[in-house]
Scaffold this active site. Sequence first.
Site, PDB file in Angstrom:
ATOM      1  N   GLU A 163       0.741  -1.060  -0.406  1.00 45.26           N
ATOM      2  CA  GLU A 163      -0.197  -0.222  -0.111  1.00 45.26           C
ATOM      3  C   GLU A 163       0.925   1.454   0.207  1.00 45.26           C
ATOM      4  OE1 GLU A 163      -2.693  -0.592   3.500  1.00 45.26           O
ATOM      5  OE2 GLU A 163      -3.317  -2.054   2.363  1.00 45.26           O
ATOM      6  N   GLU A 270      -6.042 -10.826  -1.221  1.00 44.32           N
ATOM      7  CA  GLU A 270      -6.752 -11.161  -0.364  1.00 44.32           C
ATOM      8  C   GLU A 270      -8.373 -10.783  -0.592  1.00 44.32           C
ATOM      9  OE1 GLU A 270      -5.687  -7.943   2.537  1.00 44.32           O
ATOM     10  OE2 GLU A 270      -3.308  -8.064   1.814  1.00 44.32           O
TER      11      GLU A 270
HETATM   12  C1  GLA Z   1      -4.531  -4.459   4.061  1.00 45.56           C
HETATM   13  C2  GLA Z   1      -3.698  -5.656   4.400  1.00 45.56           C
HETATM   14  C3  GLA Z   1      -4.037  -6.871   4.780  1.00 45.56           C
HETATM   15  C4  GLA Z   1      -4.874  -6.804   6.035  1.00 45.56           C
HETATM   16  C5  GLA Z   1      -6.359  -6.397   6.008  1.00 45.56           C
HETATM   17  C6  GLA Z   1      -7.267  -6.283   6.586  1.00 45.56           C
HETATM   18  O1  GLA Z   1      -5.647  -5.019   3.203  1.00 45.56           O
HETATM   19  O2  GLA Z   1      -2.609  -5.696   3.454  1.00 45.56           O
HETATM   20  O3  GLA Z   1      -2.914  -7.100   5.861  1.00 45.56           O
HETATM   21  O4  GLA Z   1      -4.825  -5.958   7.293  1.00 45.56           O
HETATM   22  O5  GLA Z   1      -5.906  -4.770   5.124  1.00 45.56           O
HETATM   23  O6  GLA Z   1      -7.311  -6.952   7.436  1.00 45.56           O
END
Ligand code: GLA
Length: 369
Positions: A163, A270
């Site tokens: 990020e 994710e």
């Molecule tokens: C982001 C992070 C993850 C997690 C999510 C929320 O996407 O990369 O590690 O913390 O937020 O759970």
Amino acid sequence: MFLAKYKLKFLIVFVASFLGTFCYAQQENQKNKRGLKDFYLRYFPIGVAVSPKNLVSDEAPLIKQNFNSLTAENAMKMTSLQPKEGVFNWAAADSIVDFAVKNKLKVRGHTLCWHDQTPDWLFIGPNGDRVSKELLLQRLKTYIQTVMKRYKGKVYAWDVVNEAVDDNPNHYLRRSKWYEIAGEDYIAKAFEYAHEADPTAQLFYNDYNGERPDKMANIFRLLKSLKDKGIVVHGIGLQSHWSIFEPNQTDLEAAIEKYSSIGLKIHITELDISIYPWEPSVRAKRPDEMETLTAELEQKQSDQYDMIFGVFRKYKNVIGNVTFWNVSDRYTWLDYFPVAGRKNYPLLFDAHLQPKKVYWRIVNFKKDK
Ligand code: GLA
């Protein structure tokens, strides 16, 4: 004689039909034992983000049946691994890696350099002031090398930087402490340290909304600039915290094509499909907010999952891993974020760990030749 022949025929038919039923039952049995990962064996590994608790609970059999890759939901973040300088807590991360090794699962490491879930001490210098760029990078190097060397050969891919690109397209990079202290350099440095620590590991830049055209342009700019400088980056992690409202197929395919055009692998890192629209910041629950997975929402979610898995299969040559963020609707981080206490249902298994209808839709697809 006639009677004997008749009996024999009858016996043959009986045995054949018995065998047929037996084989069918066997096949059905086998099919029932198959999990997501088996249906996608010829496509990509299917992963799940876990805590050590998931692996010793009633979810463990479901995890073993359905997934062949693990990510630590929190156990490999810097606040967990190195809460104080020089103090490493390995127990939680080790338990996940040990489970993976024992059950022959892959592990994606997540995440080495991030602005969140990172301890404060990292940014404070010896005199209590803000740390210098040199010391910050030195600390990053020590951290990356310590962690990656410990899991060398067991963690096959790492989210090296998480990020770093801003949500505001005019800003390009996020104004994090990393950026304020070390400027853009910290990103390239993190990749260099990671490649040095384990030259066999696949290294990823990971971010959310990487398929939204505006943010994609900036993520692409960053990755292209790293590659142009000769920095080793193998791929882009699309976090894929999506919803029934987005992404659309056109944006998703355009993003996959754009990233892969410069030789990047794509990992879906994710994945979840929220039943609410995406919101960037925390807010209180509204009294009128509905929290039921209605038949209509479930249908929309199923259509969205169906579309994105169709795209994943279409691009199987560049997609190297598809990981879900959490195991089942029993617990998801989306129950707390961005609206604390608002139930969400973003995954393929319900709160009783049963496959939802959408699960069957995703596994019953027409196989490629
Ligand atoms: C982001 C992070 C993850 C997690 C999510 C929320 O996407 O990369 O590690 O913390 O937020 O759970």
